[in-house]
Design a protein around this motif. Structure first.
Motif, mmCIF file in Angstrom:
data_model
loop_
_atom_site.group_PDB
_atom_site.id
_atom_site.type_symbol
_atom_site.label_atom_id
_atom_site.label_comp_id
_atom_site.label_asym_id
_atom_site.label_seq_id
_atom_site.Cartn_x
_atom_site.Cartn_y
_atom_site.Cartn_z
ATOM 1 N N SER A 60 0.849 -1.194 0.000
ATOM 2 C CA SER A 60 0.000 0.000 0.000
ATOM 3 C C SER A 60 0.881 1.240 0.000
ATOM 4 O O SER A 60 2.072 1.175 0.319
ATOM 5 C CB SER A 60 -0.941 0.012 1.207
ATOM 6 N N SER A 92 0.517 5.926 0.217
ATOM 7 C CA SER A 92 -0.270 7.148 0.322
ATOM 8 C C SER A 92 0.662 8.316 0.027
ATOM 9 O O SER A 92 1.627 8.546 0.754
ATOM 10 C CB SER A 92 -0.864 7.275 1.727
ATOM 11 N N ARG A 128 0.860 12.497 -0.942
ATOM 12 C CA ARG A 128 0.091 13.746 -0.896
ATOM 13 C C ARG A 128 0.457 14.655 -2.054
ATOM 14 O O ARG A 128 1.520 14.530 -2.654
ATOM 15 C CB ARG A 128 0.261 14.433 0.447
ATOM 16 N N ASN A 165 4.659 3.638 2.333
ATOM 17 C CA ASN A 165 4.911 2.962 1.061
ATOM 18 C C ASN A 165 5.348 1.530 1.387
ATOM 19 O O ASN A 165 6.498 1.164 1.224
ATOM 20 C CB ASN A 165 5.980 3.718 0.270
ATOM 21 N N TYR A 201 5.391 2.128 -4.694
ATOM 22 C CA TYR A 201 5.056 3.444 -5.252
ATOM 23 C C TYR A 201 6.359 4.167 -5.562
ATOM 24 O O TYR A 201 7.221 4.321 -4.699
ATOM 25 C CB TYR A 201 4.212 4.273 -4.283
ATOM 26 N N TRP A 245 -4.651 13.578 -2.163
ATOM 27 C CA TRP A 245 -3.961 12.293 -1.974
ATOM 28 C C TRP A 245 -4.141 11.374 -3.162
ATOM 29 O O TRP A 245 -5.168 11.402 -3.829
ATOM 30 C CB TRP A 245 -4.517 11.587 -0.730
ATOM 31 N N THR A 247 -3.759 7.228 -3.285
ATOM 32 C CA THR A 247 -3.525 6.092 -2.406
ATOM 33 C C THR A 247 -3.857 4.787 -3.107
ATOM 34 O O THR A 247 -4.657 4.760 -4.051
ATOM 35 C CB THR A 247 -4.375 6.180 -1.114
#
Length: 159
Positions: A30, A32, A34, A58, A63, A152, A154
């Motif tokens: 996962s 996220s 910004r 991360n 990512y 965001w 995500t």
């Protein structure tokens, strides 16, 4: 089966069950990221953070903040969200893209021209069935959309 953890043969915990019966998964891919600020125009990757400090987590390192894309480590269902603001022009659209494909098969949010909704929060959420090594990007499709630090991008593997 009376166990508190389920492990891989190498000893890595895959699932933990606490005393209340809650199931926790470890190492779920996962991220996220910004917004980095500023508006961007059509066919541009959304300006989510271009540095590690703007990526709040991360897990698995999938990512890439330089390329602004997530690479799926395994095949499965993934949940992605993308938020942004309408720019002062009030018109534009944003979309999620898989493997830089601009097909209409992926979620798009269109803000009609002539509307007076500058700086209104926009949001897209989608569950995508993806294959290992697919990449997911957030794009401005048309007009101009604004990505400040309250916005965001995500993603998380859900199954």
């Amino acid at each position: 089966l009376g166990v508190q953890t389920i492990q891989h043969t190498n000893g890595t915990d895959a699932l933990t069950i606490d005393a209340s019966g809650r199931v926790l998964r470890s190492n779920v891919p996962s991220f996220s990221a910004r917004g980095a600020g500023g508006g961007v125009s059509a066919t541009t990757k959304a300006p989510y953070s271009n540095s590690e400090t703007g990526v709040t987590h991360n897990i698995g390192g999938h990512y890439n903040y330089t390329n602004k894309e997530f690479t799926c480590p395994v095949s499965g269902l993934y949940l992605f969200t993308m938020t942004a603001f309408t720019n002062n022009s009030g018109a534009g659209s944003m979309r999620l893209s898989v493997n830089d494909n601009y097909s209409e098969n992926y979620p798009t949010l269109q803000v009609p021209s002539g509307t007076s909704i500058a700086y209104t929060m926009l949001s897209i959420s989608a569950v995508l069935d993806l294959t290992a090594n697919d990449t997911v990007q957030a794009y401005v499709k048309s007009g101009s959309i604004y990505f400040d630090t309250d916005c965001w991008f995500t993603g998380v593997l859900i199954g």
